[in-house]
Design an enzyme around this catalytic site. Structure first.
Site: not given
Ligand code: RB5
Length: 148
Positions: A65, A68, A70, A98, A132
């Site tokens: 995204c 990254g 979300g 890990h 571990r």
């Molecule tokens: C989209 O605008 C953006 O919010 C999404 O790609 C991402 O970065 C969300 O965490």
């Protein structure tokens, strides 16, 4: 080895690039969308890839995204998923050695194509160390099992 891919609009272009590179490297790819740069909601694609990996239909997932963040938050809601946001090589190395991460997450607004490809290769070519680290993952599994 089969790899499931998912992105939102913000990283559609990076997903398409990585898909081609994975093909060149001989991996089987299951692209679960998005299919264009039209605005979509990242959780819809996180869940598709996470379920695919959880069901062992794919060995690994890769989610993209903008940041990254979300995608990693959403994918980690699925039991058995260890989605790791790796916007650098060190994190990709650690995520496998890990954390035995089964989904790699990258932010298309953070990493360029060249770095993303290096991160991907590091992730796919690094082995979990067990020992571990497995004990710690077992504790995470217990947390999941005790969720209400
Ligand atoms: C989209 O605008 C953006 O919010 C999404 O790609 C991402 O970065 C969300 O965490």
């Amino acid at each position: 080895m089969k790899i499931a891919l998912g992105s939102d609009h913000a990283s559609f272009e990076l997903k398409e690039y990585i898909k081609v590179e994975l093909g060149k490297m001989g991996y089987a790819v299951n692209d679960l969308g998005a299919d264009s740069e039209k605005s979509v909601d990242y959780p819809d694609y996180a869940i598709k890839v996470a379920k695919e990996v959880r069901a062992k239909k794919s060995d690994y997932g890769i989610l993209f995204c903008g940041s990254g963040l979300g995608m990693s938050i959403a994918a980690n809601k699925v039991k058995g998923i260890r989605a790791a946001l790796c916007n650098d090589l060190y994190l990709a190395d650690m995520a496998r050695r890990h954390n035995n991460a089964n989904i790699l997450v990258m932010g298309g607004r953070v990493v360029g194509k060249g770095l993303a490809l290096e991160i991907l290769k590091k992730f796919l070519n690094t082995t979990f160390e067990g020992g571990r680290h497995q004990d710690r993952l077992d504790k995470i599994t217990k947390i999941e099992e005790n969720q209400i």
